[in-house]
Design a protein around this motif. Sequence first.
Motif, PDB file in Angstrom:
ATOM      1  N   ASP A  61       0.883  -1.266   0.015  1.00 43.27           N
ATOM      2  CA  ASP A  61       0.040  -0.034  -0.068  1.00 43.27           C
ATOM      3  C   ASP A  61       0.918   0.949   0.045  1.00 43.27           C
ATOM      4  O   ASP A  61       0.455   2.163  -0.618  1.00 43.27           O
ATOM      5  CB  ASP A  61      -0.775  -0.083   1.405  1.00 43.27           C
ATOM      6  N   GLU A  62       1.819   1.291   0.879  1.00 41.81           N
ATOM      7  CA  GLU A  62       2.938   2.514   0.879  1.00 41.81           C
ATOM      8  C   GLU A  62       3.577   2.508  -0.469  1.00 41.81           C
ATOM      9  O   GLU A  62       3.659   3.496  -1.304  1.00 41.81           O
ATOM     10  CB  GLU A  62       4.007   2.330   1.512  1.00 41.81           C
ATOM     11  N   MET A  64       2.473   1.689  -3.371  1.00 42.26           N
ATOM     12  CA  MET A  64       1.630   2.277  -4.512  1.00 42.26           C
ATOM     13  C   MET A  64       1.179   3.699  -4.244  1.00 42.26           C
ATOM     14  O   MET A  64       1.290   4.421  -5.112  1.00 42.26           O
ATOM     15  CB  MET A  64       0.085   1.598  -4.165  1.00 42.26           C
ATOM     16  N   GLU A  65       1.325   4.223  -3.146  1.00 46.41           N
ATOM     17  CA  GLU A  65       1.412   5.673  -2.660  1.00 46.41           C
ATOM     18  C   GLU A  65       2.512   6.503  -3.265  1.00 46.41           C
ATOM     19  O   GLU A  65       2.433   7.467  -3.721  1.00 46.41           O
ATOM     20  CB  GLU A  65       1.023   5.955  -1.343  1.00 46.41           C
ATOM     21  N   MET A  66       3.727   5.841  -3.127  1.00 43.57           N
ATOM     22  CA  MET A  66       5.005   6.354  -3.487  1.00 43.57           C
ATOM     23  C   MET A  66       4.727   6.588  -5.142  1.00 43.57           C
ATOM     24  O   MET A  66       5.189   7.215  -5.645  1.00 43.57           O
ATOM     25  CB  MET A  66       5.977   5.593  -3.175  1.00 43.57           C
ATOM     26  N   CYS A  67       4.187   5.348  -5.800  1.00 44.34           N
ATOM     27  CA  CYS A  67       4.055   5.513  -7.279  1.00 44.34           C
ATOM     28  C   CYS A  67       3.155   6.728  -7.650  1.00 44.34           C
ATOM     29  O   CYS A  67       3.708   7.310  -8.610  1.00 44.34           O
ATOM     30  CB  CYS A  67       3.524   4.166  -7.656  1.00 44.34           C
ATOM     31  N   LYS A  68       2.248   6.792  -6.883  1.00 40.59           N
ATOM     32  CA  LYS A  68       1.342   8.177  -7.075  1.00 40.59           C
ATOM     33  C   LYS A  68       2.246   9.318  -7.183  1.00 40.59           C
ATOM     34  O   LYS A  68       1.833  10.184  -7.901  1.00 40.59           O
ATOM     35  CB  LYS A  68       0.035   7.860  -6.311  1.00 40.59           C
ATOM     36  N   LYS A  69       2.702   9.348  -5.901  1.00 41.44           N
ATOM     37  CA  LYS A  69       3.458  10.456  -5.790  1.00 41.44           C
ATOM     38  C   LYS A  69       4.618  10.793  -6.755  1.00 41.44           C
ATOM     39  O   LYS A  69       4.835  11.750  -7.203  1.00 41.44           O
ATOM     40  CB  LYS A  69       4.409  10.502  -4.433  1.00 41.44           C
ATOM     41  N   GLU A  72       3.061  12.226  -9.857  1.00 38.63           N
ATOM     42  CA  GLU A  72       2.977  13.853  -9.637  1.00 38.63           C
ATOM     43  C   GLU A  72       4.159  14.605  -9.907  1.00 38.63           C
ATOM     44  O   GLU A  72       4.280  15.782 -10.746  1.00 38.63           O
ATOM     45  CB  GLU A  72       2.286  14.071  -8.294  1.00 38.63           C
ATOM     46  N   ALA A 118       0.047   6.968 -12.136  1.00 38.72           N
ATOM     47  CA  ALA A 118      -0.975   7.316 -11.031  1.00 38.72           C
ATOM     48  C   ALA A 118      -1.970   6.491 -10.782  1.00 38.72           C
ATOM     49  O   ALA A 118      -2.584   6.372  -9.690  1.00 38.72           O
ATOM     50  CB  ALA A 118      -1.459   8.929 -11.374  1.00 38.72           C
ATOM     51  N   ASP A 121      -2.479   1.430  -9.145  1.00 36.19           N
ATOM     52  CA  ASP A 121      -3.480   0.523  -8.234  1.00 36.19           C
ATOM     53  C   ASP A 121      -4.784  -0.017  -9.065  1.00 36.19           C
ATOM     54  O   ASP A 121      -4.925  -1.353  -8.884  1.00 36.19           O
ATOM     55  CB  ASP A 121      -3.996   1.280  -7.033  1.00 36.19           C
TER      56      ASP A 121
END
Length: 480
Positions: A61-62, A64-69, A72, A118, A121
């Motif tokens: 989960d972390e 995936m959030e890093m991938c979204k960041k 950006e 982005a 997931d």
Amino acid sequence: MLQLPALRWGKPYESLEKQEVVHFNTGEPIAMVNQVGGGIVQRDLRKSQNARDALRKIPTDELMEMCKKAAELFENTELPMGDSTQTVDQFVHQQSASTGLPEHMCRANLKKNSFCLANMDKILDALTRGLDRNIFTRGYGEEGRGVIVSYQATTPILGAVLPNNSPGVHTLWLPAVALQVGLALKPGSQEPWTPYRMVAAFIEAGIPAEAFSLYPGGHDAGGALLAKCSRSMVFGSAQTLAQYADNPRVQAHGPGFSKIILGDDVVDQWEDYLDMMVESVAINSGRSCINCSGIWASRHTREIGEAIAKRIGPIDVKPPTDPTAELAAFTMKQMALGTWAMVEQDLQEEGVTDLTAEYGDKLIEKERCAYLRPMVVHADSPDRGVAAKEYMFPFVSVVQCPQADMLRRIGPTLVGTVITNNEDLIRQAGDSTDIDRLNIGPIATNRLNWLQPHEGNIIDFLYRSRAYQVADTPVAAAGG
């Protein structure tokens, strides 16, 4: 001038050998890129397990959030780049200057890569059929109906020998990081920008630098990646595809030969689909494997071709900074000359007609580069050689063929758009092993649904499913 070092598992490396990246039209130097040989690549790959180990320490989960960041940062932020930094505008300008793509096309490809990352997931959720992503970290887990499933990584890293022609193909290797698989990339000599910027974004987002290697260099560097990585990608010609056709360790991406088929039940209304056909042929300057290279119908083929020619035939060369530019340069002039020679040979065959002849010269030579303006040719039979051709500029063959023969004559087709309400034709298209990605209805060949696999499911490439059972009774402790 910008200096780009190699990256050896997160550590910058300066080599004695360097190569200039220059402006395709002026020859002005843009960057100096350090070059590495196959020996360095082979030595580094012995440590590839460390890349996966570093990624597996991060909860999915972390990650995936890093991938979204990272998405950006990649799309909107000034990032470290070699011995300097790079803004988004600098990225777009530098990429256009070295590849010959108009700047607005570079920006569109940047947004496509960012969108893919982005939404990683959602993409992985679709590709794994909703499996808990922690299963890929642990190697096994509960599927959700009382059954244990197991997926074993086939490799600690994904190697990739990247191309120069279109930055959009980088979406194919991006999911590896989210799957906790490291990356060893050989950037294209004219398009180092996307892999360098994407890796910088990953690292800035908090993903361990030791998960990444960048190996700019010659053929020996690429050869070492393909020979020593358990799983790798390569981009190239039809000959490249043939070379790796029987090698399960290498996923080869080449020409797409994407096509549009008009069924007999709708072909009389072909004008309703003209905008879709023009987009499929001309977008991204015809450089993508998902551009349409063939339109097949049983009748009205000359009228269809003439209508497309009227739309794209007048397109002419414009500066890459022009927001209306629709053509990319051939940065290697000899490639344009060689391509044009092959096209001229195609036109000599009886039954082949150039429907864009009235719109002027097609080969436009500059001092250091060349352009090929759009072409539409009519083939009165699938027997004509041009019916099986694909070129790296807006080029399409409109092929006259009976509907009953189409699916057995179209040949390999990355994206097949079949426009019909005929259930038999739809079923036959679904059964055709020549079509990789199938669109039913008027969907442009370039409009991909990222929740579906493109040229194979990367999950199946990087992981293998296997049986895994756990005893109901725990194993007794030793000495108990």
